[in-house]
Write a protein that holds these residues in place. Structure first.
Motif, PDB file in Angstrom:
ATOM      1  N   MET A   1      23.257  31.232  31.355  1.00  0.00           N
ATOM      2  CA  MET A   1      23.533  32.645  31.189  1.00  0.00           C
ATOM      3  C   MET A   1      22.777  33.403  32.272  1.00  0.00           C
ATOM      4  O   MET A   1      21.594  33.198  32.465  1.00  0.00           O
ATOM      5  CB  MET A   1      23.100  33.095  29.795  1.00  0.00           C
ATOM      6  N   ASP A   2      23.443  34.279  32.928  1.00  0.00           N
ATOM      7  CA  ASP A   2      22.845  35.088  33.977  1.00  0.00           C
ATOM      8  C   ASP A   2      22.104  36.256  33.334  1.00  0.00           C
ATOM      9  O   ASP A   2      22.628  36.936  32.457  1.00  0.00           O
ATOM     10  CB  ASP A   2      23.958  35.609  34.901  1.00  0.00           C
ATOM     11  N   ILE A   3      20.874  36.510  33.760  1.00  0.00           N
ATOM     12  CA  ILE A   3      20.052  37.550  33.162  1.00  0.00           C
ATOM     13  C   ILE A   3      20.715  38.914  33.269  1.00  0.00           C
ATOM     14  O   ILE A   3      20.697  39.708  32.334  1.00  0.00           O
ATOM     15  CB  ILE A   3      18.650  37.574  33.802  1.00  0.00           C
ATOM     16  N   GLU A   4      21.339  39.217  34.383  1.00  0.00           N
ATOM     17  CA  GLU A   4      21.957  40.524  34.571  1.00  0.00           C
ATOM     18  C   GLU A   4      23.138  40.763  33.647  1.00  0.00           C
ATOM     19  O   GLU A   4      23.495  41.892  33.373  1.00  0.00           O
ATOM     20  CB  GLU A   4      22.418  40.711  36.032  1.00  0.00           C
ATOM     21  N   VAL A   8      22.110  42.053  25.763  1.00  0.00           N
ATOM     22  CA  VAL A   8      21.046  42.877  25.208  1.00  0.00           C
ATOM     23  C   VAL A   8      21.145  44.278  25.787  1.00  0.00           C
ATOM     24  O   VAL A   8      21.292  44.451  26.992  1.00  0.00           O
ATOM     25  CB  VAL A   8      19.666  42.252  25.540  1.00  0.00           C
ATOM     26  N   PRO A   9      21.076  45.304  24.926  1.00  0.00           N
ATOM     27  CA  PRO A   9      21.100  46.679  25.435  1.00  0.00           C
ATOM     28  C   PRO A   9      19.949  46.913  26.411  1.00  0.00           C
ATOM     29  O   PRO A   9      18.917  46.260  26.334  1.00  0.00           O
ATOM     30  CB  PRO A   9      20.907  47.532  24.168  1.00  0.00           C
ATOM     31  N   SER A  10      20.152  47.848  27.300  1.00  0.00           N
ATOM     32  CA  SER A  10      19.144  48.070  28.323  1.00  0.00           C
ATOM     33  C   SER A  10      17.954  48.833  27.748  1.00  0.00           C
ATOM     34  O   SER A  10      17.985  50.027  27.533  1.00  0.00           O
ATOM     35  CB  SER A  10      19.742  48.857  29.492  1.00  0.00           C
ATOM     36  N   VAL A  11      16.912  48.090  27.424  1.00  0.00           N
ATOM     37  CA  VAL A  11      15.644  48.627  26.978  1.00  0.00           C
ATOM     38  C   VAL A  11      14.611  48.060  27.927  1.00  0.00           C
ATOM     39  O   VAL A  11      14.629  46.877  28.228  1.00  0.00           O
ATOM     40  CB  VAL A  11      15.337  48.190  25.518  1.00  0.00           C
ATOM     41  N   SER A  12      13.727  48.909  28.425  1.00  0.00           N
ATOM     42  CA  SER A  12      12.703  48.447  29.349  1.00  0.00           C
ATOM     43  C   SER A  12      11.868  47.376  28.668  1.00  0.00           C
ATOM     44  O   SER A  12      11.258  47.608  27.633  1.00  0.00           O
ATOM     45  CB  SER A  12      11.825  49.619  29.761  1.00  0.00           C
ATOM     46  N   SER A  13      11.850  46.183  29.245  1.00  0.00           N
ATOM     47  CA  SER A  13      11.178  45.058  28.617  1.00  0.00           C
ATOM     48  C   SER A  13      10.571  44.141  29.668  1.00  0.00           C
ATOM     49  O   SER A  13      11.182  43.909  30.705  1.00  0.00           O
ATOM     50  CB  SER A  13      12.190  44.286  27.769  1.00  0.00           C
ATOM     51  N   GLY A  17      16.366  39.610  29.370  1.00  0.00           N
ATOM     52  CA  GLY A  17      17.323  39.761  28.280  1.00  0.00           C
ATOM     53  C   GLY A  17      17.868  38.445  27.767  1.00  0.00           C
ATOM     54  O   GLY A  17      18.112  38.289  26.571  1.00  0.00           O
ATOM     55  N   ALA A  18      18.060  37.489  28.654  1.00  0.00           N
ATOM     56  CA  ALA A  18      18.590  36.191  28.230  1.00  0.00           C
ATOM     57  C   ALA A  18      17.629  35.477  27.285  1.00  0.00           C
ATOM     58  O   ALA A  18      18.059  34.798  26.345  1.00  0.00           O
ATOM     59  CB  ALA A  18      18.869  35.318  29.452  1.00  0.00           C
ATOM     60  N   LEU A  19      16.346  35.645  27.516  1.00  0.00           N
ATOM     61  CA  LEU A  19      15.349  35.020  26.644  1.00  0.00           C
ATOM     62  C   LEU A  19      15.344  35.696  25.262  1.00  0.00           C
ATOM     63  O   LEU A  19      15.220  35.027  24.242  1.00  0.00           O
ATOM     64  CB  LEU A  19      13.968  35.094  27.288  1.00  0.00           C
ATOM     65  N   ILE A  20      15.495  37.000  25.250  1.00  0.00           N
ATOM     66  CA  ILE A  20      15.587  37.721  23.972  1.00  0.00           C
ATOM     67  C   ILE A  20      16.834  37.286  23.214  1.00  0.00           C
ATOM     68  O   ILE A  20      16.791  37.038  22.011  1.00  0.00           O
ATOM     69  CB  ILE A  20      15.583  39.249  24.205  1.00  0.00           C
TER      70      ILE A  20
END
Length: 155
Positions: A1-4, A8-13, A17-20
């Motif tokens: 899965m590509d991170i981009e 996952v909704p765009s929340v500063s983290s 996102g792929a790990l979440i």
């Protein structure tokens, strides 16, 4: 899965996102044919949950809320070790997400934990004072009511 391309909704983290996505999907992919494996995975998810919430922060609670509720409320009764682990850390999660989200999302699991088997109750009661410090006074009366009922059920 590509991170981009994560869903996952765009929340500063600080976490990709792929790990979440991977973490939250572990709690929702329960294999009914292999409950022992699921029990181990879900116990590890529950154990790591406070650290995940702490790392992602209050603003990312919306990404983790459904996972928490799945672990706390939607598992077979036989998976009490998952609920016990979550009950032991309820105060930590409440501290991170704040009083408003705690009252909205954690009061119902609290109510379920307080009437669960003894190991879950004990896990919750060990840190009850820390949990009460997070919630507002009106919900403290709600908690006191349930403790009063619990006391009379145990007599």
């Amino acid at each position: 899965m590509d991170i981009e391309t994560s869903d996952v909704p765009s929340v500063s983290s600080p976490v990709p996102g792929a790990l979440i996505d991977c973490y939250t999907s572990m709690a929702s992919n329960v294999d009914e044919n292999n409950p022992r494996q699921d029990d181990d995975i879900l116990t590890h998810c529950a154990y790591a949950f406070p650290g995940v919430v702490y790392t992602l922060g209050k603003d990312s609670w919306s990404l983790l809320r459904n996972t928490y509720l799945t672990l706390a409320e939607n598992l077979p009764h036989s998976m009490s070790n998952v609920r016990q682990t979550l009950a032991c850390s309820l105060h930590e999660i409440a501290h991170v997400i704040g009083p408003e989200q705690t009252e909205q999302d954690l009061i119902h699991p609290f109510n379920n934990f307080i009437y669960d088997i003894d190991s879950v109750k004990i896990g919750l009661l060990k840190n009850l004072s820390k949990f009460l410090q997070v919630i507002l006074v009106i919900f403290q009366f709600f908690v006191q009511y349930h403790l009063y009922n619990l006391y009379y059920l145990c007599r």
